[in-house]
Design a protein around this motif. Structure first.
Motif, PDB file in Angstrom:
ATOM      1  N   CYS A 335       0.798  -1.198   0.038  1.00 25.79           N
ATOM      2  CA  CYS A 335      -0.125   0.096  -0.030  1.00 25.79           C
ATOM      3  C   CYS A 335       0.866   1.279  -0.046  1.00 25.79           C
ATOM      4  CB  CYS A 335      -0.946   0.107   1.137  1.00 25.79           C
ATOM      5  SG  CYS A 335       0.016   0.102   2.751  1.00 25.79           S
ATOM      6  N   TRP A 353     -10.253   4.133   2.172  1.00 25.04           N
ATOM      7  CA  TRP A 353      -9.851   3.968   0.860  1.00 25.04           C
ATOM      8  C   TRP A 353     -10.750   4.934   0.064  1.00 25.04           C
ATOM      9  CZ3 TRP A 353      -6.074   2.124  -1.279  1.00 25.04           C
ATOM     10  CH2 TRP A 353      -6.027   1.875  -2.650  1.00 25.04           C
ATOM     11  N   GLU A 380     -14.060  -6.599 -11.366  1.00 32.65           N
ATOM     12  CA  GLU A 380     -12.753  -6.120 -12.015  1.00 32.65           C
ATOM     13  C   GLU A 380     -13.240  -4.469 -12.010  1.00 32.65           C
ATOM     14  OE1 GLU A 380     -10.152  -7.868 -14.592  1.00 32.65           O
ATOM     15  OE2 GLU A 380     -11.106  -9.712 -14.328  1.00 32.65           O
ATOM     16  N   GLU A 382     -11.222  -0.436 -13.119  1.00 35.91           N
ATOM     17  CA  GLU A 382     -10.063   0.530 -13.251  1.00 35.91           C
ATOM     18  C   GLU A 382     -10.495   1.910 -12.847  1.00 35.91           C
ATOM     19  OE1 GLU A 382      -8.452   0.236 -17.251  1.00 35.91           O
ATOM     20  OE2 GLU A 382      -8.225  -1.845 -17.155  1.00 35.91           O
ATOM     21  N   VAL A 395      -5.313   2.416 -11.337  1.00 42.56           N
ATOM     22  CA  VAL A 395      -5.083   1.000 -10.999  1.00 42.56           C
ATOM     23  C   VAL A 395      -5.924   0.305 -11.434  1.00 42.56           C
ATOM     24  CG1 VAL A 395      -4.041   1.957  -8.800  1.00 42.56           C
ATOM     25  CG2 VAL A 395      -6.672   1.809  -8.746  1.00 42.56           C
ATOM     26  N   TRP A 396      -5.870  -1.132 -11.114  1.00 40.91           N
ATOM     27  CA  TRP A 396      -6.590  -2.015 -11.481  1.00 40.91           C
ATOM     28  C   TRP A 396      -6.965  -2.777 -10.490  1.00 40.91           C
ATOM     29  CZ3 TRP A 396      -5.283  -7.598 -11.095  1.00 40.91           C
ATOM     30  CH2 TRP A 396      -6.437  -8.365 -11.798  1.00 40.91           C
ATOM     31  N   GLU A 397      -8.342  -3.092 -10.047  1.00 44.80           N
ATOM     32  CA  GLU A 397      -8.547  -3.843  -8.668  1.00 44.80           C
ATOM     33  C   GLU A 397      -9.283  -5.096  -9.266  1.00 44.80           C
ATOM     34  OE1 GLU A 397     -11.067  -3.246  -4.603  1.00 44.80           O
ATOM     35  OE2 GLU A 397     -10.525  -1.405  -5.828  1.00 44.80           O
ATOM     36  N   LYS A 398      -9.070  -6.205  -8.475  1.00 42.53           N
ATOM     37  CA  LYS A 398     -10.019  -7.411  -8.425  1.00 42.53           C
ATOM     38  C   LYS A 398     -10.275  -7.887  -7.327  1.00 42.53           C
ATOM     39  CE  LYS A 398     -10.681 -11.760 -11.073  1.00 42.53           C
ATOM     40  NZ  LYS A 398     -10.078 -12.719 -11.946  1.00 42.53           N
ATOM     41  N   GLY A 414      -9.817  -8.198  -1.855  1.00 47.51           N
ATOM     42  CA  GLY A 414      -9.289  -7.911  -3.279  1.00 47.51           C
ATOM     43  C   GLY A 414      -7.575  -7.633  -3.168  1.00 47.51           C
ATOM     44  N   VAL A 416      -5.130  -4.941  -5.455  1.00 45.13           N
ATOM     45  CA  VAL A 416      -5.065  -3.635  -6.372  1.00 45.13           C
ATOM     46  C   VAL A 416      -3.722  -3.431  -6.820  1.00 45.13           C
ATOM     47  CG1 VAL A 416      -5.247  -1.034  -6.378  1.00 45.13           C
ATOM     48  CG2 VAL A 416      -6.731  -2.330  -4.715  1.00 45.13           C
ATOM     49  N   TYR A 417      -3.720  -3.223  -8.240  1.00 47.21           N
ATOM     50  CA  TYR A 417      -2.422  -3.079  -9.087  1.00 47.21           C
ATOM     51  C   TYR A 417      -2.346  -1.867  -9.880  1.00 47.21           C
ATOM     52  CZ  TYR A 417       1.387  -4.603 -12.272  1.00 47.21           C
ATOM     53  OH  TYR A 417       2.512  -4.627 -12.905  1.00 47.21           O
TER      54      TYR A 417
END
Length: 799
Positions: A335, A353, A380, A382, A395-398, A414, A416-417
């Motif tokens: 993080c 968040w 999913e 973005e 970011v991309w979150e799944k 999840g 986050v990337y």
């Protein structure tokens, strides 16, 4: 068993050991509480002592000020006309009533004649026995009266017994008749103060409510507010004293028992009881904590392993509550790399968040998560986040929702990337294509792209204008439709030959050819073709310039040159043409270098660097046009296009134009900007031409130098309040024979130089009100510098 396993086993403790640890914690807490109680007791005692001493000082001030005021009032009253007369009854009544009513505390106010007998007194009621009293019967009173007569001022007696039997004081103010040395004693205005009523009238009862008080005059106790005055002498006793007319007044103050009990002993008892209670609580808390800690070791060990696994992931894993702000239950170390906020900030809910998500994207993220929770499915999404340093990341979150095992709440889990760089690369690629198209379409020359089969893939606006075709008419058509015979018949053969042998015929070589217009007419062109190295499909780009007008101009120039070959005007025009050619040679050279660099990048597959080169090509093309326009103005009288510019910015831009050539020769350009903002009123292009000329001269002078290949450009304000720009190289320096003619036209140290660069630079600088000169650099090289007047904000220039 591994070492880590042994360490985990040793961390567990037996119940007996835990109890011992808890008791030890209780003992430490008791010691700490004892230390606190001791400090509180000390501070409390100091506070009581300060309050007691303050009370004593206050009583001292009250008594001292009151007696001084009484003395002053009696002294002033004795000087009034009624006091200096024979004091008829009405005058005496006025004086005595004024004194008695204005100053509380007097037992009686009396008139004593010059035989020291009391003749009048107020109030008369209760004081009848004082009428006719002879002061000789009271030695202390008689002594004070005689002293007042002698000193002619108000005198206070020592403590004495009044005729009523109470102890008090007498105040005697002498009254004289006559003037100066003929004054005769007329009598005395006397005031009688009994200590008990006097103290109560001067000192507020609230001040003595919590304290024992006694008053001593010359060591003699005259007043006390307690039954046993001796008890006031204790460890809390505080004193205050002052001297009044040779009499020593001393105030003794100590807190009474009720005050000490409430303020000190009772409070200390409560604190000690509270300390014991806290120590017991600490023992219980320590025991409970150690038991709980023992049970949580295994859980923490498992969590540590999971956290270690998550730490190696290139993003952030999390668990959060299903609320609007998504507070984090757990979050991985990633993080901080992702957002800049630490795990503690998220876990302690100092950062939520929701606050990280970009406000414009929050609603979309919320809807995606709510839909996944409702359908018990994964999601999913973005979106953008705001980092701690106010940056923006994509970011991309799944993740998905799971039911908590402790209650009925839903927990969101999840990952986050950060995909900022990926998206930026995609955007840069799109921008690069758009920029390339814009640059190509903005060029005045035709730019045509073909594939390895000779089919046209791009056709810019200039090409459409030159050839008369539209995009739709030529795309995916063979390039030969733009060529007249016999060139069109042999083009495919030339292209196949080059792809096989790599021997250029037209490709890679600029040359003049003939092209065919849509209507079938032919016209002369200049063509240069470059290869784009594409692994999948080779591409070629051609730059075509219609030189019909150029040919006509060349023919016309030849005719004029022959007619005016032997006139002075031809010489002047020739010198001007040479100057123009020299000035535009720099941007043309830069364009050539950038084009060659672009070719090298194409051959090496570095297409991501082409947009920057195309921008510089466009910049130098526009610069060449601007130079020509300004050089034409140099031969005419009148105003030029000048503007107020930041000198640092202008010089830095010029240096950037020379960076590519410098890198080619492995020469560094070091810029030292000024410490303050320096604005100048100049023709930006002309001054940048001067800087570029000096930079190119310096780089050429350093061709033979292997070490310290660096040129320094420095901007500063000199002693004459001019902006000074210096260009310092470490080359071979200047030969002696060139120093006197260096700034004259056609004087050059270079084998192929025209010799007019420094001459034109000198003209530009002097036209701007500055000077240009040079000197040798130490140990080698040369320093060229020129000055410009600093811009005065109050100056108004003609447009």
């Amino acid at each position: 068993m591994t070492f880590s396993d042994k360490k985990t086993k040793l961390s567990f403790s037996s119940p007996l050991a835990i109890l011992w640890y808890a008791i030890t914690a209780g003992l430490l807490a008791s010691s700490f509480m004892a230390f606190i109680v001791f400090n509180i007791d000390s501070e409390e005692r100091l506070h009581i002592e300060r309050v007691t001493q303050s009370t004593a000082d206050t009583i001292k001030v009250l008594l001292e000020d009151d007696l001084k005021k009484r003395i002053i009032f009696l002294a002033e009253l004795s000087k009034l006309p009624p006091a200096s007369s024979h004091l008829p009854s009405e005058n005496w009544g006025t004086i005595s009533k004024t004194l008695y009513d204005s100053q509380y505390g007097y037992q009686a106010i009396g008139w004593i004649d010059n035989s020291f007998h009391i003749r009048k007194i107020i109030p008369e009621e209760g004081n009848e026995i004082a009428i006719g009293f002879d002061l000789a019967q009271q030695p202390e009173a008689l002594s004070a009266a005689k002293k007042a007569q002698k000193t002619q001022r108000v005198i206070i007696t020592s403590p004495l017994q009044s005729i009523h039997g109470s102890e008090g004081l007498g105040i005697y103010s002498p009254v004289f008749t006559g003037i100066k040395n003929k004054k005769q004693l007329h009598g005395f205005i006397a005031g009688i103060l009994l200590f008990d009523p006097y103290i109560k009238s001067v000192i507020p009862a609230a001040l003595l409510k919590e304290h024992n008080f006694s008053l001593l005059i010359d060591g003699h106790l005259v007043y006390s507010n307690q039954n046993d005055p001796l008890t006031i002498e204790n460890s809390w006793n505080k004193k205050a004293s002052y001297k009044l007319q040779a009499h020593q007044w001393q105030i003794n103050i100590s807190p009474n028992n009720e005050f000490l009990y409430v303020v000190h002993y009772k409070v200390m008892g409560v604190i000690i009881t509270l300390g014991i209670f806290i120590a017991i609580l600490i023992v219980l808390a320590a025991y409970t904590y150690l038991i709980a800690r023992n049970k949580s070791v295994e859980i923490k060990d498992g969590l540590n392993k999971v956290e270690h696994l998550l730490k190696n992931l290139p993003g952030m894993a999390y668990q959060s509550f299903d609320t609007q702000s998504w507070p984090m239950m757990r979050v991985s170390d990633g993080c901080e790399t992702l957002t800049g906020y630490s795990r503690e900030e998220f876990k302690n809910n100092r950062m939520l968040w929701q606050d990280v998500i970009h406000s414009d994207d929050y609603q979309g993220v919320k809807e995606a998560i709510n839909t996944a929770i409702k359908n018990r499915s994964s999601f999913e999404v973005e979106y953008r986040i705001k980092t701690k340093n106010n940056g923006i990341k994509l970011v991309w979150e799944k993740g998905g929702a799971v039911d908590s095992i402790y209650n009925d709440d839903v927990v969101i889990e999840g990952f986050v990337y950060d995909i900022t760089s990926i998206k930026k690369a995609e955007a840069d690629l799109i921008s690069s294509y758009a920029f390339s198209d814009a640059v190509v379409n903005a060029m005045i020359d035709a730019v045509i792209t073909i594939d390895q089969y000779g089919l046209i893939k791009s056709f810019n606006r200039a090409a459409q204008t030159i050839f008369g075709y539209t995009d739709d008419e030529v795309l995916d058509k063979n390039i030969s439709i733009l060529m007249p015979a016999p060139f069109s018949d042999h083009h495919d053969q030339y292209l196949a030959q080059y792809l096989t042998s790599k021997q250029p015929h037209i490709i890679g070589i600029g040359r003049e050819l003939v092209a065919k217009h849509k209507d079938g007419t032919t016209f002369p062109i200049h063509l240069s073709v470059s290869e784009i190295d594409n692994p999948e499909n080779k591409m070629f780009v051609g730059l075509i310039r219609n030189i019909t007008q150029q040919r006509a101009l060349e023919d016309q120039a030849k005719l004029h040159t022959e007619q005016l070959a032997h006139t002075e005007r031809v010489n002047a025009l020739g010198e001007m043409a040479a100057g123009i050619a020299h000035e535009i040679n720099q941007p043309l050279t830069a364009i050539s270098l950038f084009s060659q660099t672009a070719k090298n990048f194409c051959e090496s597959g570095k297409f991501d660097r082409l947009p920057a080169l195309f921008e510089k090509l466009s910049l130098h093309s526009l610069r060449a046009s601007a130079v020509i326009a300004r050089m034409q103005k140099m031969t005419k009288k009148g105003n030029r296009t000048k503007e107020v510019v930041d000198c640092d910015l202008m010089i830095t831009e010029a240096c950037k134009l020379a960076e590519s050539e410098a890198r080619l020769h492995k020469i560094a350009i070091n810029i030292i900007t000024s410490k303050q903002s320096l604005n100048v009123y100049v023709d930006r292009v002309q001054i940048q031409q001067v800087v570029l000329n000096l930079l190119r001269n310096g780089m050429e002078a350093m061709q033979s130098i292997e070490n310290d290949r660096a040129i320094e450009v420095k901007i500063q304000l000199n002693m004459d309040n001019y902006v000074e720009i210096s260009v310092t190289d470490t080359g071979a320096g200047l030969p002696e024979k060139m120093r006197d003619t260096l700034f004259k036209p056609f004087s050059s140290t270079k084998q192929n130089g025209t010799g007019i660069g420094l001459s034109i630079s000198k003209s530009i600088v002097e036209e701007h009100g500055g000077h240009i000169h040079f000197h040798d650099n130490t140990p080698t090289g040369a320093v060229f510098m020129f000055t410009l007047p600093i811009h005065d904000r109050g100056t108004v220039y003609d447009k």
